[in-house]
Design a protein around this motif. Structure first.
Motif, PDB file in Angstrom:
ATOM      1  N   GLU A 150      -9.220  -6.867  36.333  1.00 15.03           N
ATOM      2  CA  GLU A 150      -9.020  -7.947  37.295  1.00 15.03           C
ATOM      3  C   GLU A 150      -7.794  -7.674  38.155  1.00 15.03           C
ATOM      4  O   GLU A 150      -6.769  -7.191  37.666  1.00 15.03           O
ATOM      5  CB  GLU A 150      -8.822  -9.279  36.564  1.00 15.03           C
ATOM      6  N   LYS A 151      -7.860  -7.986  39.425  1.00 16.92           N
ATOM      7  CA  LYS A 151      -6.764  -7.774  40.372  1.00 16.92           C
ATOM      8  C   LYS A 151      -5.486  -8.492  39.926  1.00 16.92           C
ATOM      9  O   LYS A 151      -4.385  -7.991  40.106  1.00 16.92           O
ATOM     10  CB  LYS A 151      -7.187  -8.259  41.759  1.00 16.92           C
ATOM     11  N   GLY A 152      -5.638  -9.644  39.306  1.00 18.81           N
ATOM     12  CA  GLY A 152      -4.493 -10.437  38.875  1.00 18.81           C
ATOM     13  C   GLY A 152      -3.608  -9.774  37.833  1.00 18.81           C
ATOM     14  O   GLY A 152      -2.445 -10.149  37.667  1.00 18.81           O
ATOM     15  N   LEU A 153      -4.102  -8.767  37.139  1.00 20.03           N
ATOM     16  CA  LEU A 153      -3.295  -8.097  36.109  1.00 20.03           C
ATOM     17  C   LEU A 153      -2.087  -7.380  36.689  1.00 20.03           C
ATOM     18  O   LEU A 153      -1.083  -7.201  36.014  1.00 20.03           O
ATOM     19  CB  LEU A 153      -4.147  -7.111  35.306  1.00 20.03           C
ATOM     20  N   SER A 174       4.166  -8.201  28.486  1.00 20.06           N
ATOM     21  CA  SER A 174       3.030  -9.125  28.559  1.00 20.06           C
ATOM     22  C   SER A 174       1.962  -8.612  27.609  1.00 20.06           C
ATOM     23  O   SER A 174       1.825  -7.406  27.424  1.00 20.06           O
ATOM     24  CB  SER A 174       2.472  -9.190  29.982  1.00 20.06           C
ATOM     25  N   TYR A 175       1.199  -9.531  27.038  1.00 18.35           N
ATOM     26  CA  TYR A 175       0.211  -9.158  26.028  1.00 18.35           C
ATOM     27  C   TYR A 175      -1.148  -9.743  26.395  1.00 18.35           C
ATOM     28  O   TYR A 175      -1.216 -10.847  26.932  1.00 18.35           O
ATOM     29  CB  TYR A 175       0.646  -9.669  24.647  1.00 18.35           C
ATOM     30  N   THR A 212     -12.627  -5.337  22.806  1.00 15.09           N
ATOM     31  CA  THR A 212     -11.920  -4.060  22.718  1.00 15.09           C
ATOM     32  C   THR A 212     -10.725  -4.143  21.793  1.00 15.09           C
ATOM     33  O   THR A 212     -10.581  -3.342  20.880  1.00 15.09           O
ATOM     34  CB  THR A 212     -11.451  -3.599  24.115  1.00 15.09           C
ATOM     35  N   GLY A 213      -9.795  -5.074  22.061  1.00 16.77           N
ATOM     36  CA  GLY A 213      -8.620  -5.196  21.217  1.00 16.77           C
ATOM     37  C   GLY A 213      -7.489  -5.916  21.926  1.00 16.77           C
ATOM     38  O   GLY A 213      -7.651  -6.475  22.999  1.00 16.77           O
ATOM     39  N   TYR A 214      -6.319  -5.852  21.300  1.00 15.96           N
ATOM     40  CA  TYR A 214      -5.107  -6.454  21.850  1.00 15.96           C
ATOM     41  C   TYR A 214      -4.256  -5.349  22.465  1.00 15.96           C
ATOM     42  O   TYR A 214      -4.067  -4.286  21.868  1.00 15.96           O
ATOM     43  CB  TYR A 214      -4.327  -7.187  20.754  1.00 15.96           C
ATOM     44  N   PHE A 215      -3.742  -5.615  23.652  1.00 17.18           N
ATOM     45  CA  PHE A 215      -2.992  -4.630  24.413  1.00 17.18           C
ATOM     46  C   PHE A 215      -1.678  -5.217  24.888  1.00 17.18           C
ATOM     47  O   PHE A 215      -1.561  -6.423  25.099  1.00 17.18           O
ATOM     48  CB  PHE A 215      -3.791  -4.193  25.653  1.00 17.18           C
TER      49      PHE A 215
END
Length: 78
Positions: free
Chosen positions: A32-35, A42-43, A49-52
């Protein structure tokens, strides 16, 4: 690989104990562009998939996320 509580205790380099398969770089992913508006630290949880965590070396041109926990596939295939 057997866990070692203190890999540097006997004077060896801790890198001897790092799993060489632990670094996997995946390029060309879509997000997403907002990332790009987030910053370190930030988490996120990416679906199925998982936690990043957002990497401190990320930029608007190159977003970098480090996976901290994988999600297990709980679906049993017959």
């Amino acid at each position: 690989m057997i866990p070692v509580p203190d890999p540097e205790a006997d004077g060896r380099d801790f890198m001897e104990f790092v799993n060489p398969e632990s670094l996997k770089v995946v390029e060309g992913c879509k997000a997403e562009k907002g990332l790009e508006s987030f910053s370190f630290p930030s988490y996120f949880q990416f679906m199925r998939t998982g936690y990043f965590c957002f990497d401190k070396d990320s930029s608007a041109d190159k977003l970098i996320f480090n996976r901290s926990v994988s999600l297990k596939d709980g679906f049993k295939k017959k």
